[in-house]
Design an enzyme around this catalytic site. Structure first.
Site, PDB file in Angstrom:
ATOM      1  N   ASP A   6     -32.063   9.188  27.511  1.00 51.43           N
ATOM      2  CA  ASP A   6     -32.265   8.273  28.632  1.00 51.43           C
ATOM      3  C   ASP A   6     -33.461   8.797  29.423  1.00 51.43           C
ATOM      4  O   ASP A   6     -33.751   9.997  29.400  1.00 51.43           O
ATOM      5  CB  ASP A   6     -31.011   8.240  29.505  1.00 51.43           C
ATOM      6  CG  ASP A   6     -31.202   7.381  30.735  1.00 51.43           C
ATOM      7  OD1 ASP A   6     -31.584   6.210  30.575  1.00 51.43           O
ATOM      8  OD2 ASP A   6     -30.990   7.888  31.850  1.00 51.43           O
TER       9      ASP A   6
ATOM     10  N   CYS B  31      -0.086  36.281  13.150  1.00 51.08           N
ATOM     11  CA  CYS B  31      -0.861  35.853  11.987  1.00 51.08           C
ATOM     12  C   CYS B  31      -1.022  34.341  12.040  1.00 51.08           C
ATOM     13  O   CYS B  31      -0.342  33.653  12.806  1.00 51.08           O
ATOM     14  CB  CYS B  31      -0.201  36.267  10.674  1.00 51.08           C
ATOM     15  SG  CYS B  31       1.274  35.317  10.285  1.00 51.08           S
TER      16      CYS B  31
ATOM     17  N   CYS C  79       1.986  32.152  11.456  1.00 52.55           N
ATOM     18  CA  CYS C  79       2.899  31.998  12.597  1.00 52.55           C
ATOM     19  C   CYS C  79       2.616  30.672  13.298  1.00 52.55           C
ATOM     20  O   CYS C  79       3.541  29.961  13.710  1.00 52.55           O
ATOM     21  CB  CYS C  79       2.724  33.145  13.586  1.00 52.55           C
ATOM     22  SG  CYS C  79       3.203  34.767  12.970  1.00 52.55           S
TER      23      CYS C  79
ATOM     24  N   ASP D  11     -25.124   5.202  31.404  1.00 54.65           N
ATOM     25  CA  ASP D  11     -25.181   5.883  30.115  1.00 54.65           C
ATOM     26  C   ASP D  11     -23.799   6.108  29.511  1.00 54.65           C
ATOM     27  O   ASP D  11     -23.692   6.462  28.338  1.00 54.65           O
ATOM     28  CB  ASP D  11     -25.869   7.256  30.264  1.00 54.65           C
ATOM     29  CG  ASP D  11     -27.299   7.125  30.767  1.00 54.65           C
ATOM     30  OD1 ASP D  11     -27.938   6.118  30.437  1.00 54.65           O
ATOM     31  OD2 ASP D  11     -27.755   8.025  31.486  1.00 54.65           O
TER      32      ASP D  11
END
Length: 799
Positions: A455, A33, A36, A662
């Site tokens: 670019d 769960c 947990c 870039d």
């Protein structure tokens, strides 16, 4: 090894502050769960030297940032084990399917055993509704003792993990979902045991009165509660297993054997025995077993599993080939260049695993609710009991049943599954279409973007410029001019330099190409200079050249060529312009259509380039980008500044690029999108990778992000809706209207809420780029109808 597809070896990093910090990845076992995960996180965070912990219930993985001088992996594993769970270092993706199957098998086995033992209790419930008969008169006295016998193993054997989780939570002074199930089950069981013991002591018999069963026993409630929760866990495990199918399919694609050439003859050999440099043979129709370079033969290869591109790629001697690609036509031999974790396929799998283990920012909302949810539910349940029993004068059994119903219907599991299951399906689906998303954060950010900066070179264009014009203004021969250009540009790393070098090779013979060069210097964004035979030369943009050298005719020629979208460079000596070179880079076929689609979706689209304003404006006009959205003559170091300027105007910016220049802009942007043909450093900066080098992937990434985040929000809404609707009914606030919910049905409703959230996430599997996902659109409405109907049915059976 970084290969031609440029998959980054280094996964997305967690934030770190010192050189001693190290990221540790662990496989976690025993979680069933979301609470947990919170429990494990709290336990690990107590260790000195732990900087950051992320435990993902859906993927059963943990990622921990540690100070390696203070803590090691074993301490983390011990901390996980101290609260009742298992932890180990990852053993690769090959066992994903086995792990999922083992989890499904465990819950299935538990459910069938629980259902088998609980079946007599169901028969007793049915008999209780039937009119009196001889058979009923004979059976009912045995109901109490049989219920005790069959419910005990269901509660304490089948439901053992819930009690173990409850105890583990107490060790760290908290509560979990296990706490709710354990408290609810134990309350029903112990109350029934008390009533049964009192009856036996007073009547000196284990059987009920003649023809009747012992009153006030709720062993079936405890047994059904455990069985129904286990059923929910089984269904949840099955659904959760489907969320990672895309990753599991990738792990199964690599062949187990290869045709190794030994003395020129192919011999089938296990992959584990192949070494770097080994020669392999691939026949038509076979999957390529490892990464390598073709040494003999010619073929067409289907690389769609890696790039999403359906068209085969032509391969010849010197071409790179990749693991799991399919050889379509001819046979070829290749030399192995990468093994195991270094192959492109393994790197993609690693990237997807890291992405699926990460948390989206929206998950923080669910985590905050989950952390206080269980204690709040226990308080509400206690108040429910106290109000009914002491203030409203209800019976003890009525008040206890209301208490148990509230305890078991409210569970944070659905909240914990809301985000990770959607991310798992979304990232897996993205990989299917050649869009690798590095985690939940970029997936969530992509749907917030309102501005996209592209670019030019290699992103909107083919990235393969060619020389279109060479005009000499010197008395020297064309071959001499070409030799000077070749000698200087051959030392340059600029993308346009290679185009000039290739052109010069065709103009002049090999013997004339290389001249003696010295004092070579490169100025990014401006040009290059060098000395040849004691003469200084400069090659660069017109704006960087000596303006006094540019005469009227030269200026007119420059304007004419730039208006055509060509990039112009001038070769000059220390005294005059010697030649003009025009270079053009063709736009990709779909660049204009992608830009138009983005603009129709109200994105602000910008173009950023080092080209001059006229060239940039010409290209922008072809693409449909207005002049005021074009950044021209931008030096590499200034690209990030342009992005920052847009952000300062309140825009949320994505940067799309593929070059080293870039990288700062990709890092500065709110979202960096890299093309897979780009440089390695750019891919490290990018958060989304387009494997096919096709900017259509930008549309796919945004569309997938929107659907995934929408699905997360739907899941969070329904997870909260279940509890808002269920808790008041379970607390019997509407008892006067006949609305009552028995604890066992409350537990089943809770389990089904988790299943429905996972199922809703699975509708993302129907995602297709630029196509309406009808199952995903209708799923929320069907979920609402389904769950409301379930509540109505359960309430009717509870009355």
């Amino acid at each position: 090894m970084l290969n031609q597809l440029k998959i980054p070896v280094i996964p997305p990093k967690m934030s770190d502050n010192t050189a001693n910090q190290q990221a540790v990845n662990l496989d976690i076992g025993g979680m069933h769960c979301a609470s947990c995960a919170i429990l494990i996180q709290k336990s690990v965070q107590k260790i000195p030297g732990i900087k950051q912990v992320s435990v993902n219930y859906a993927t059963q993985k943990a990622r921990v940032l540690i100070d390696s001088n203070q803590v090691d992996t074993q301490k983390i594993i011990s901390a996980v084990e101290s609260v009742g769970y298992q932890a180990s270092l990852p053993d690769g993706s090959a066992n994903l399917i086995q792990k999922h199957q083992a989890e499904i098998s465990l819950w299935r086995t538990k459910f069938f055993i629980g259902a088998l033992l609980s079946f007599p209790l169901l028969i007793f419930m049915i008999f209780d509704f039937l009119p009196s008969s001889d058979l009923k008169m004979q059976i009912m006295p045995y109901v109490g003792v049989i219920s005790l016998i069959v419910s005990t193993p269901v509660v304490f054997f089948i439901g053992k993990s819930f009690f173990a989780g409850f105890i583990s939570a107490l060790k760290v002074r908290t509560f979990s979902m296990d706490s709710l199930i354990a408290i609810g089950t134990a309350t029903a069981y112990l109350y029934s045991l008390y009533e049964y013991s009192v009856y036996v002591f007073q009547n000196q018999t284990f059987l009920g009165p003649e023809g009747k069963m012992i009153p006030n026993l709720y062993f079936e409630t405890a047994a059904f509660l455990v069985t129904f929760v286990i059923l929910g866990k089984w269904l949840e495990a099955r659904a959760k297993g489907q969320t990672s199918q895309a990753l599991e399919k990738l792990t199964n694609l690599a062949p187990d054997t290869a045709l190794l050439l030994i003395n020129g003859k192919p011999q089938e050999t296990p992959i584990a025995q192949i070494k770097i440099g080994g020669s392999l043979l691939v026949r038509p129709g076979q999957r390529i077993p490892l990464d390598g370079i073709i040494t003999s033969g010619y073929s067409a290869v289907d690389e769609s599993i890696l790039t999403g591109e359906s068209l085969p790629v032509e391969k010849q001697i010197g071409s790179k080939v990749y693991t799991a690609s399919i050889n379509k036509t001819g046979s070829f031999e290749f030399k192995v260049t990468a093994l195991g974790a270094d192959t492109t396929l393994s790197q993609i799998i690693k990237l997807i695993e890291d992405a699926q283990s990460s948390k989206a920012p929206i998950q923080g909302f669910a985590d905050k609710i989950s952390s206080v949810f269980v204690p709040a539910v226990i308080i509400i349940a206690l108040l429910t009991f106290l109000v009914w029993f002491f203030l409203l004068g209800a019976t003890l059994e009525f008040s206890l049943l209301a208490f148990v119903s509230v305890i078991v219907i409210a569970c944070p599991c659905a909240l914990g599954l809301a985000t990770p299951t959607a991310i798992m399906v979304g990232t897996g689906k993205g990989a299917r279409y050649g869009v690798l998303i590095k985690g939940g954060q970029p997936l969530e950010m992509a749907q917030k973007i309102n501005t996209i900066v592209f670019d030019k070179t290699g992103t909107l264009t083919q990235g393969k410029p060619v020389v279109t014009d060479l005009i000499s203004y010197s008395k020297q021969s064309d071959k001499t001019i070409a030799s000077i250009l070749y000698t200087i540009e051959n030392k340059s790393e600029h993308p346009l330099a290679s185009a000039i070098v290739e052109y010069c090779k065709q103009v002049i013979p090999n013997s004339s190409q290389n001249l003696s060069v010295s004092n070579f210097s490169s100025v990014p964004g401006r040009g290059v200079s060098a000395t040849i035979n004691n003469k200084n030369y400069f090659i660069g943009s017109p704006s960087a050249s000596h303006p006094e050298f540019i005469s009227g005719p030269i200026s007119k020629t420059i304007k004419k060529l730039e208006t055509q979208g060509k990039t112009v460079m001038l070769l000059s000596s220390s005294k005059k312009i010697l030649a003009l070179v025009a270079v053009a880079d063709q736009l990709k076929p779909n660049s204009a259509s992608v830009i138009r689609q983005l603009q129709r979706q109200n994105f602000q689209v910008y173009l950023i380039t080092g080209d001059n304003q006229r060239t940039a404006t010409s290209i922008g006009a072809t693409l449909g980008i207005s002049p005021d959205h074009i950044f021209a003559q931008v030096l590499p170091g200034d690209k990030a500044a342009k992005i920052k300027n847009l952000q300062s105007r309140g825009l949320t910016v994505a940067m799309v690029g593929d070059g080293i220049n870039d990288a700062p802009a990709l890092a500065q942007a709110d979202l960096g999108i890299s093309l897979a043909s780009g440089a390695d450093v750019a891919l490290e900066s990018g958060e989304i990778i387009l494997m096919s080098n096709d900017i259509t992937g930008v549309l796919t990434a945004i569309e997938l992000s929107r659907q995934t985040v929408s699905k997360i929000r739907q899941n969070l809404f329904f997870a909260l809706f279940y509890n808002i609707l269920g808790i008041p009914i379970a607390a019997r606030l509407f008892y006067s209207f006949g609305l009552v919910l028995r604890p066992e049905f409350a537990g089943l409703a809770m389990a089904l809420s988790s299943v429905s959230v996972v199922t809703n996430s699975l509708t993302l599997k129907f995602f297709r780029p630029q196509t309406t996902n009808w199952p995903s659109l209708f799923a929320p409405y069907l979920m609402a109808i389904f769950f409301f109907s379930i509540f109505v049915i359960f309430i009717r059976f509870s009355v």
